[in-house]
Write a protein that holds these residues in place. Sequence first.
Motif, PDB file in Angstrom:
ATOM      1  N   SER A  23      51.613  57.111  35.493  1.00 25.44           N
ATOM      2  CA  SER A  23      50.675  56.042  36.054  1.00 25.44           C
ATOM      3  C   SER A  23      50.833  54.965  35.057  1.00 25.44           C
ATOM      4  N   LEU A  24      50.304  53.772  35.542  1.00 22.09           N
ATOM      5  CA  LEU A  24      50.112  52.668  34.880  1.00 22.09           C
ATOM      6  C   LEU A  24      49.029  51.751  35.353  1.00 22.09           C
ATOM      7  N   ASN A  25      48.188  51.403  34.589  1.00 20.97           N
ATOM      8  CA  ASN A  25      47.430  50.239  35.181  1.00 20.97           C
ATOM      9  C   ASN A  25      46.898  49.198  34.013  1.00 20.97           C
ATOM     10  N   PRO A  26      47.395  47.933  34.418  1.00 21.95           N
ATOM     11  CA  PRO A  26      47.373  46.854  33.676  1.00 21.95           C
ATOM     12  C   PRO A  26      45.912  46.413  33.308  1.00 21.95           C
ATOM     13  N   TYR A  27      45.030  46.871  34.253  1.00 17.44           N
ATOM     14  CA  TYR A  27      43.432  46.109  34.171  1.00 17.44           C
ATOM     15  C   TYR A  27      42.611  47.339  34.285  1.00 17.44           C
ATOM     16  N   PHE A  28      41.507  47.226  33.144  1.00 14.80           N
ATOM     17  CA  PHE A  28      40.501  47.988  33.285  1.00 14.80           C
ATOM     18  C   PHE A  28      39.190  47.361  33.790  1.00 14.80           C
ATOM     19  N   GLY A  29      38.803  48.171  34.985  1.00 17.00           N
ATOM     20  CA  GLY A  29      37.769  47.521  36.004  1.00 17.00           C
ATOM     21  C   GLY A  29      38.479  46.803  36.997  1.00 17.00           C
ATOM     22  N   CYS A  30      37.753  46.518  38.202  1.00 17.47           N
ATOM     23  CA  CYS A  30      38.577  45.920  39.178  1.00 17.47           C
ATOM     24  C   CYS A  30      37.720  45.232  40.089  1.00 17.47           C
ATOM     25  N   GLU A  31      37.909  43.968  40.264  1.00 18.29           N
ATOM     26  CA  GLU A  31      37.483  42.910  40.758  1.00 18.29           C
ATOM     27  C   GLU A  31      37.054  43.095  42.372  1.00 18.29           C
ATOM     28  N   HIS A  32      37.924  43.859  42.772  1.00 17.43           N
ATOM     29  CA  HIS A  32      37.744  43.932  44.396  1.00 17.43           C
ATOM     30  C   HIS A  32      36.256  44.645  44.695  1.00 17.43           C
ATOM     31  N   GLY A  33      35.777  45.664  43.883  1.00 19.45           N
ATOM     32  CA  GLY A  33      34.546  45.946  44.131  1.00 19.45           C
ATOM     33  C   GLY A  33      34.329  46.777  45.221  1.00 19.45           C
ATOM     34  N   CYS A  34      35.097  47.643  45.834  1.00 19.02           N
ATOM     35  CA  CYS A  34      34.962  48.616  46.917  1.00 19.02           C
ATOM     36  C   CYS A  34      33.745  49.409  46.860  1.00 19.02           C
ATOM     37  N   LEU A  35      32.879  49.605  47.768  1.00 19.86           N
ATOM     38  CA  LEU A  35      31.593  50.321  47.527  1.00 19.86           C
ATOM     39  C   LEU A  35      32.207  51.802  47.431  1.00 19.86           C
ATOM     40  N   TYR A  36      33.074  52.260  48.037  1.00 21.19           N
ATOM     41  CA  TYR A  36      33.324  53.705  47.987  1.00 21.19           C
ATOM     42  C   TYR A  36      34.089  54.090  46.721  1.00 21.19           C
ATOM     43  N   CYS A  37      34.639  53.009  45.960  1.00 23.39           N
ATOM     44  CA  CYS A  37      35.381  53.329  44.833  1.00 23.39           C
ATOM     45  C   CYS A  37      34.937  54.349  43.971  1.00 23.39           C
ATOM     46  N   TYR A  38      35.781  55.422  43.782  1.00 23.71           N
ATOM     47  CA  TYR A  38      35.334  56.521  42.718  1.00 23.71           C
ATOM     48  C   TYR A  38      36.053  56.527  41.592  1.00 23.71           C
ATOM     49  N   SER A  39      36.940  55.323  41.263  1.00 24.31           N
ATOM     50  CA  SER A  39      37.458  55.003  39.964  1.00 24.31           C
ATOM     51  C   SER A  39      36.617  55.414  38.818  1.00 24.31           C
ATOM     52  N   PRO A  40      35.312  54.364  39.021  1.00 15.96           N
ATOM     53  CA  PRO A  40      34.445  54.474  37.733  1.00 15.96           C
ATOM     54  C   PRO A  40      33.990  56.025  37.327  1.00 15.96           C
ATOM     55  N   SER A  41      33.981  57.022  38.198  1.00 18.37           N
ATOM     56  CA  SER A  41      33.721  58.252  37.957  1.00 18.37           C
ATOM     57  C   SER A  41      34.596  58.696  36.811  1.00 18.37           C
ATOM     58  N   ILE A  42      36.031  58.354  36.609  1.00 16.38           N
ATOM     59  CA  ILE A  42      36.808  58.813  35.657  1.00 16.38           C
ATOM     60  C   ILE A  42      36.727  58.718  34.187  1.00 16.38           C
ATOM     61  N   PHE A  43      35.672  57.406  34.262  1.00 14.66           N
ATOM     62  CA  PHE A  43      35.163  56.953  32.663  1.00 14.66           C
ATOM     63  C   PHE A  43      33.984  57.520  32.156  1.00 14.66           C
ATOM     64  N   ARG A  44      33.492  58.217  33.317  1.00 13.37           N
ATOM     65  CA  ARG A  44      31.918  58.830  33.094  1.00 13.37           C
ATOM     66  C   ARG A  44      31.311  58.028  31.831  1.00 13.37           C
ATOM     67  N   ASP A  45      31.043  56.995  32.249  1.00  7.37           N
ATOM     68  CA  ASP A  45      30.120  55.922  31.737  1.00  7.37           C
ATOM     69  C   ASP A  45      29.364  55.117  32.551  1.00  7.37           C
ATOM     70  N   GLU A  46      28.158  55.240  32.248  1.00  2.37           N
ATOM     71  CA  GLU A  46      27.098  54.867  33.357  1.00  2.37           C
ATOM     72  C   GLU A  46      27.077  53.250  33.586  1.00  2.37           C
ATOM     73  N   TRP A  47      27.519  52.740  32.454  1.00  9.91           N
ATOM     74  CA  TRP A  47      27.550  50.734  32.319  1.00  9.91           C
ATOM     75  C   TRP A  47      28.866  50.850  33.171  1.00  9.91           C
ATOM     76  N   VAL A  48      29.655  51.405  32.842  1.00  4.94           N
ATOM     77  CA  VAL A  48      31.098  51.195  33.689  1.00  4.94           C
ATOM     78  C   VAL A  48      30.793  51.410  35.212  1.00  4.94           C
ATOM     79  N   ALA A  49      30.398  52.270  35.662  1.00  3.28           N
ATOM     80  CA  ALA A  49      29.678  52.696  36.987  1.00  3.28           C
ATOM     81  C   ALA A  49      28.945  51.830  37.727  1.00  3.28           C
ATOM     82  N   ARG A  50      27.947  51.272  36.964  1.00  7.27           N
ATOM     83  CA  ARG A  50      26.790  50.378  37.383  1.00  7.27           C
ATOM     84  C   ARG A  50      27.428  48.873  37.621  1.00  7.27           C
ATOM     85  N   ASN A  51      28.539  48.389  36.875  1.00 11.07           N
ATOM     86  CA  ASN A  51      28.904  47.133  36.718  1.00 11.07           C
ATOM     87  C   ASN A  51      30.408  47.176  37.450  1.00 11.07           C
ATOM     88  N   TRP A  52      30.720  48.295  38.045  1.00  9.79           N
ATOM     89  CA  TRP A  52      32.151  48.196  38.698  1.00  9.79           C
ATOM     90  C   TRP A  52      32.414  47.109  39.590  1.00  9.79           C
TER      91      TRP A  52
END
Length: 273
Positions: A23-52
């Motif tokens: 896998s390859l991901n050139p960006y961390f964070g995603c501007e599309h901001g989909c409400l159902y996105c569960y990518s933030p849970s991969i990082f186990r970081d509350e700030w990341v999740a709340r600001n996704w």
Amino acid sequence: MRYSHRTCRRALFKSGLPGLDYSLNPYFGCEHGCLYCYSPSIFRDEWVARNWGRFSIAKLNIHQVLEAELRSRKRGVVGIGTVTDPYQPHEAKLGLTRKCIEILLRGGLHPSIQTKSDLVMRDMDLAHPGLLDLGVTITTMDGWLAKRLEPKAPSPDARAKALEEFSMKGIETWVFFGPAIPTLNDGEEEIKSIAKLAKLTGSEIIYDKLNIKPFVMERLAPLLHELGANPERIRMLSEESEQYRRDLYKRIYSICRELGVKAKPAFEHPMSG
Ligand code: SF4
């Protein structure tokens, strides 16, 4: 929206996802901001999740790191955009995804791109049949609902256009229909309209149900309330009801079979059927 950049030490990661070697991901964070996105849970970081959806950090040297890594990597399929969208708006300016695709193609690896953005059409010139494939995520063909669920992502019509253009060029295309959210986009008509697009473009449909990881319900609940849906029922159906999953998968399967469209679940379920 906060744009920033950093350097990375690795570009390719081994992937356990079906059909992918890396896998390859050139960006961390995603501007599309989909409400159902569960990518933030991969990082186990509350700030990341709340600001996704509010930040996008570009890995500015990823193409250089990739070039160096390819000297010692076996050939294989590289999933581009497994965690964040590789064609989010930041990419229009930086072109990191494009540079990575160029390097992968030169190195004889097969990019498998997944996006919600028609920005991918910018890179049509890199696409040749057999050398890469394109997956476009479409959760609904209803532009209003898509705007609410995926606030900053391009419209379903724009995504459909990208799919059509790549398909007309002979590129293998697929539609990711997911997540199917009970009462929102899992009805027969919704599924049929996506299946028709798949038929038109000769795409396979890969589908998935809603996965309620931490913070997903928090983000979805206000919209569910607004639409008169019951978040607790949706959580229960998605997470606990084997019957719901079976019915959903059967519905998708039979609509696709009727239209002659290939379809498979994103993740084989032990009780698939
Ligand atoms: S485009 Fe994908 S990665 Fe980006 S917010 Fe939406 S679901 Fe998450």
